[in-house]
Scaffold this active site. Sequence first.
Site, short mmCIF file in Angstrom:
data_model
loop_
_atom_site.label_atom_id
_atom_site.label_comp_id
_atom_site.label_asym_id
_atom_site.label_seq_id
_atom_site.Cartn_x
_atom_site.Cartn_y
_atom_site.Cartn_z
N SER A 19 45.24 39.75 54.94
CA SER A 19 45.89 39.94 53.53
C SER A 19 47.05 40.78 53.53
CB SER A 19 44.74 40.64 52.68
OG SER A 19 43.57 39.41 52.24
N LYS A 68 31.28 42.64 47.55
CA LYS A 68 31.77 41.91 46.38
C LYS A 68 30.42 41.90 45.16
CE LYS A 68 34.64 38.63 48.94
NZ LYS A 68 35.05 37.27 49.26
N ASP A 104 38.69 34.07 44.69
CA ASP A 104 38.15 33.02 45.67
C ASP A 104 38.02 31.97 45.09
OD1 ASP A 104 38.25 34.96 47.66
OD2 ASP A 104 36.00 35.48 47.49
#
Length: 279
Positions: A19, A68, A104
């Site tokens: 990222s 998450k 996502d």
Amino acid sequence: MSDSRRIGLIGDPVEHSLSPFFQQPALDSLGLDIRYELWPTPLAALPGRLDDLRAGRALGANVTVPHKEAVFAAMDDVSDLALRAGAVNTIVPRNGRLFGDNTDIHGFVVSLREREVRFEELDAIVLGAGGAARGIVVALLNAGVRRIHVLNRTIARAEHLAAALGDDRVRSATSNQAQALASDAGLIVNATSIGWQGHDLPLDPAAFCVMPPAAIAYDLTYRETPYLRAARAAGLATIDGLPMLVHQGARSFELWTGQPAPIDIMWSAALAARAARGD
Ligand code: NDP
């Protein structure tokens, strides 16, 4: 540069992430004075990270494995898709509150739209029943897919995922039923964690040989894997996890900055970073 002009990736570990390699060039290309940082975060340090975001000591964050679900539970507000997925990969602070989204899902769907997939005519197989698989199933349902079979080594987890979503388009089965179900499937997605480990496959590759000729094999792992090699050898089109990664990052970028993401810059930087790593 003020200390608050930063965005970070929260996870444990985070060092492997691509990222920063495409987010930083994207920020720089728009002249934004913002750093994209890696924030390695053991579970015990997660509340402190969220406090920093709430207090305005950063502009936002991405979230990766294994946080998450924990971050989802700690948000003040979440998007509808994050709610269905039960997972958050993007945090945006807003007036002392934390908003969580799941980009996502967006990244996955856009990567298939790029291949002109017609979701309303699609039967899909999803391999795996963890957090990533749940996000993929939610993405496919939201895109209007006709039917999904969730296949997992541990059938109870697949059953639990199907039951939790409460949508009769989703069925569960064990991984060794792949071949029996594959002849109707236009898409098969590896959402297990196998891609990063050795030479194992999440299914018997004979399943690829009975799929329709235009079918796509997708691996969420963003590198070449034995799964993708076996699918290609059977004549299938393939997609690895890099397009999803870049498109999720682009949507996150837009949430943080309010500006259109420079997708071409992000894509070429991600490709270059992956090539430099030899993946
Ligand atoms: P989890 O740990 O929650 O789930 C792992 C899944 O893999 C389970 O279904 C597990 O089956 C299965 N599995 C693991 N080892 C084996 C094996 N040897 N044989 C068969 N099945 C196996 O992981 P996540 O769902 O969080 O993540 C899965 C993958 O998705 C990761 O590699 C992650 O990096 C990737 N990912 C990629 C994204 C992208 O942007 N490209 C976004 C999100 C995730 P069982 O239940 O039987 O143990």
